[in-house]
Design an enzyme around this catalytic site. Structure first.
Site, PDB file in Angstrom:
ATOM      1  N   ASP A 478     -21.244  -2.006 -43.905  1.00  0.00           N
ATOM      2  CA  ASP A 478     -21.326  -2.599 -42.569  1.00  0.00           C
ATOM      3  C   ASP A 478     -22.649  -2.246 -41.903  1.00  0.00           C
ATOM      4  O   ASP A 478     -23.334  -1.298 -42.292  1.00  0.00           O
ATOM      5  CB  ASP A 478     -20.146  -2.064 -41.733  1.00  0.00           C
ATOM      6  N   ASP A 548     -15.881 -11.397 -37.575  1.00  0.00           N
ATOM      7  CA  ASP A 548     -14.766 -10.609 -37.050  1.00  0.00           C
ATOM      8  C   ASP A 548     -13.709 -11.515 -36.427  1.00  0.00           C
ATOM      9  O   ASP A 548     -12.658 -11.038 -35.997  1.00  0.00           O
ATOM     10  CB  ASP A 548     -15.264  -9.604 -36.008  1.00  0.00           C
TER      11      ASP A 548
HETATM   12  C1  GLA Z   1     -17.387  -4.295 -37.828  1.00  0.00           C
HETATM   13  C2  GLA Z   1     -16.711  -5.066 -38.927  1.00  0.00           C
HETATM   14  C3  GLA Z   1     -15.220  -4.897 -38.831  1.00  0.00           C
HETATM   15  C4  GLA Z   1     -14.869  -3.429 -38.902  1.00  0.00           C
HETATM   16  C5  GLA Z   1     -15.597  -2.675 -37.816  1.00  0.00           C
HETATM   17  C6  GLA Z   1     -15.411  -1.191 -37.973  1.00  0.00           C
HETATM   18  O1  GLA Z   1     -17.157  -4.869 -36.583  1.00  0.00           O
HETATM   19  O2  GLA Z   1     -17.073  -6.410 -38.896  1.00  0.00           O
HETATM   20  O3  GLA Z   1     -14.580  -5.614 -39.854  1.00  0.00           O
HETATM   21  O4  GLA Z   1     -15.223  -2.941 -40.170  1.00  0.00           O
HETATM   22  O5  GLA Z   1     -16.995  -2.942 -37.839  1.00  0.00           O
HETATM   23  O6  GLA Z   1     -16.082  -0.461 -37.023  1.00  0.00           O
END
Ligand code: GLA
Length: 741
Positions: A478, A548
């Site tokens: 990420d 997301d």
């Molecule tokens: C990002 C990702 C999510 C999750 C969060 C965790 O927003 O896109 O899927 O992994 O971080 O902090």
């Protein structure tokens, strides 16, 4: 021979199966001109398209109007400061403070295959797949050599371009702009398509007429970004999915970029893409070289759909390297939306117990397992296990998950550092910052200075140690904030402008080391959802988290825009709980499943807590995934209708390469009255074959209207189509499976 040089006419002709690209050399000064890019043609003698027989002619014939020539000649790689006012692809700052240069053809080489680009992601191909032309040009005054490379993927119908610069002069030189390509064309009532978005609303399609002046998209966030995207298409204004001329341009890069189109006084278009010249300089000492990121060009005479399918084939076969690219991915369940930071070994094992019963194949432990992380305000950089949450450690948890028949995956955010971390306390200067200025936080965190080899080494060793400590088969990588406050304690002032690009080189090096040491690892990239979904990342990971936002309706638009360029096999897509965590909408569980089937497929919910009727649908969805995923991953994608355009329903299909099988997805977003049926004309089938049709997800009322006993010819299905009965209610979906009779 896909690349030929015609010495008499001084023309290079690059042919793919359906397109031709031509470059010409003119005048005693050896200007390199763009001749043609379009449908494949046999003739090579097309140098007249450069219009040098017209006024203002070439400078040796008409020195009086040299600037008029510079400003009208279709340049293959325009340079700064000598009279071409249409914006340039390359500019410099010399030791004397000058910015101009001129490139003249010197020589060329045609080689089989393609050389890799050191340190950067790029397409690849064997000697059988492709041929490469390298044109050496030079600025004689500066001793600066510029090599323009063109790799022709003949069967795939694509051309990859890159630019390498070598300082063979007697002084150091500073590059202030290096675009990856230029395309000078006559405007033909073109439209421009770009992909636009925001967090949780990535890559929506944006189409508008090309008009006079500058227009384009860019990023200065140190990542390709949620907002704009390193892709554009120029297309005839009557082009649609199936007809019209389309030029697709995709930059194989994940950092700052700029894509710009300029329509000038003579109605010609100059299109360029490359590293964003803002906040970019690169000091090239004597003998040093610099390579700009690669760009891929696709021309289609058969509309947007053909461009899309070409990008899909190119990326699947010549960009994605992962051993998983040809494999079905394990169906995963991720605990982020299930628990956020509030989890421990017991909770994860309870999810694993239930998931195993339902046929789910991998548990992914998301953010919160390291340091003392209970919220987003600590521990990034401290990549060791949070024992209070995971008593017995990672090995115990992973072994227990494995015992339940599930694989195990883990989340990392290796590029970041929390102010509250042991790493920051030990190395505050490892955070990107400008001396004497307090850096700004985003999501409570700073970014690590990956321009420094010692930082890259340290991060890598921590990630690698965790991966070696247990049987971890998947990593979600990420990146949850953009870059700002660009300053590095390690770079000298004259190199500070290199920071954005050096940062990307650090990220690429980290991921390269990771997949080299752990070749069986399934890597999924992610950036606050889909903020770094680009071809650069696909070189390292076969899949990227799309967004997301997992709401089935929002996903239709996100996945439509994403799939315009990227293969379905690369789109991270999950079924999540309702009301949706990003926007609160409630959609049927079945519809969420149909929409996620267009991507990698998985779950993002607490399977121990969702309603029983939803849970009971999971085994059926798992079965559907196994039934259709080979087709979805490897087939040809056709867009039939777009909810983003018609605001009512969405429809797309995937057809197997041998045309024996197809899967249509139909989602009715908004129910409508008095439309007894909709006619869906299928695409990509064999007109000569007979097919059978079956439905999944259709309600009984609608089912009665179909005769599933009969066969339909491909010709009938594509020209007359089938009637889709009106599903009852909003957000209803169905799959239509088509198989050769
Ligand atoms: C990002 C990702 C999510 C999750 C969060 C965790 O927003 O896109 O899927 O992994 O971080 O902090």
């Amino acid at each position: 021979m896909s690349i030929q040089y015609f010495e008499k006419e001084r023309i290079f002709k690059l042919d793919t199966c359906a397109s031709t690209y031509m470059i010409g050399i003119v005048d005693e000064e050896n200007f390199i001109g763009h001749v043609y890019f379009g449908p494949r043609i046999k003739e090579h003698d097309a140098g007249y398209l450069m219009r040098t027989a017209e006024l203002p002619h070439v400078p040796t014939r008409n020195g009086r109007d040299r600037l008029a020539f510079m400003d009208t000649f279709p340049m293959e790689y325009p340079t700064h400061g000598l009279g071409d006012y249409r914006d340039d692809a390359i500019a410099v700052r010399t030791v004397n403070g000058n910015s101009a240069l001129q490139l003249s053809y010197v020589s060329h080489e045609i080689i089989q295959g393609k050389k890799p680009i050191k340190g950067l992601p790029a397409t690849f191909g064997s000697d059988k797949d492709c041929q490469t032309l390298e044109i050496l040009s030079t600025d004689k005054v500066l001793g600066l050599d510029v090599i323009l490379s063109y790799t022709v993927f003949e069967d795939v119908d694509a051309v990859a371009r890159s630019v390498r610069i070598i300082n063979n002069g007697s002084d150091d030189i500073c590059l202030t702009k290096v675009m990856s390509m230029c395309l000078d064309m006559d405007n033909d009532n073109f439209d421009l398509i770009t992909l636009h978005g925001s967090w949780a609303r990535e890559r929506h399609i944006n189409r508008r007429p090309l008009t006079y002046g500058f227009q384009g998209v860019s990023s200065l966030k140190g990542e390709s970004g949620h907002q704009e995207h390193p892709f554009f298409a120029i297309l005839s204004n009557n082009a649609d999915q199936d007809k019209g001329e389309v030029y697709g341009v995709s930059l194989v890069y994940s950092g700052n970029f700029k894509a710009e189109c300029y329509v000038n006084q003579f109605d010609s278009v100059r299109a360029m893409i490359g590293i964003n010249p803002e906040d970019f300089t690169w000091l090239l000492k004597k003998g040093e070289e610099f390579t700009a990121p690669e760009v891929v060009l696709v021309h289609s005479s058969e509309g947007i759909g053909k461009m899309t399918r070409t990008f899909h084939d190119l990326f699947r076969n010549h960009l994605i390297r992962s051993p998983y690219k040809d494999l079905k991915r394990p169906i995963l369940i991720n605990n982020w939306e299930a628990t956020y930071f509030d989890f421990n070994t017991d909770k994860l094992l309870a999810i694993a117990d239930e998931a195993a019963k339902l046929g789910i194949e991998m548990l992914v432990m998301d953010d919160g397992w390291f340091g003392h992380r209970d919220f987003d305000d600590s521990s990034l950089g401290d990549w060791y296990v949070y024992e209070d949450k995971l008593p017995g450690g990672l090995k115990y948890l992973v072994d227990e998950v494995n015992k339940r028949g599930l694989k195990f995956g883990i989340w990392f955010e290796p590029e970041m550092i929390s102010p509250d971390s042991d790493l920051y306390r030990a190395h505050p200067d490892w955070a990107i910052q400008i001396r004497n200025r307090k850096p700004g936080m985003a999501r409570n965190q700073y970014v690590l200075d990956l321009t420094r080899p010692e930082v890259v080494d340290h991060v890598y060793s921590m990630v690698s140690a965790i991966l070696k400590s247990a049987n971890i088969e998947y990593v979600k990588w990420d990146m949850n904030r953009p870059l700002a406050d660009m300053g590095s304690a390690a770079l000298p002032p004259e190199r500070m402008g290199e920071m954005f690009h050096r940062y990307m080189l650090g990220v690429y090096e980290l991921q390269e080391r990771l997949i080299t040491e752990f070749p069986g690892l399934l890597l999924e990239n992610c950036s606050g959802g889909g903020g770094r979904f680009d071809p650069g990342m696909l070189y390292y990971s076969p899949q990227i988290w799309c967004s997301d936002d997992t709401d089935a309706v929002e996903r239709l638009s996100i996945q439509e825009g994403t799939a315009m360029v990227y293969p379905l096999s690369s789109m991270g897509a999950h079924v999540s709980d309702c009301p949706n965590h990003a926007l609160g909408r409630i959609t049927p569980f079945a519809t969420r499943g149909y929409v996620a089937l267009a991507g990698t497929f998985g779950y993002e919910l607490d399977v121990t807590k969702i309603p029983e009727e939803d849970r009971n649908m999971i085994p059926g969805q798992v079965k559907m995934y196994h039934k259709y995923n080979d087709l979805v991953r490897m087939g040809d994608y056709y867009r039939i209708a777009s909810y983003s355009e018609n605001k009512e329903y969405d429809c797309y299909m995937v057809v197997s390469k041998d045309k024996t099988e197809a899967l249509v997805t139909f989602i009715q977003v908004l129910g409508s009255v008095n439309k007894h049926s909709r006619r869906i004309r299928l695409k990509g089938l064999d007109p000569e074959k007979d097919y059978r049709i079956s439905f999944e997800g259709i309600d009984d009322r609608a089912k009665e209207e179909f005769d599933t006993d009969r066969t339909y010819s491909g010709e009938l299905l594509m020209n007359a189509g089938i009637l889709i009965a009106r599903p009852w209610g909003d957000f209803k979906g169905m799959l239509i499976s088509i198989t050769e009779a």
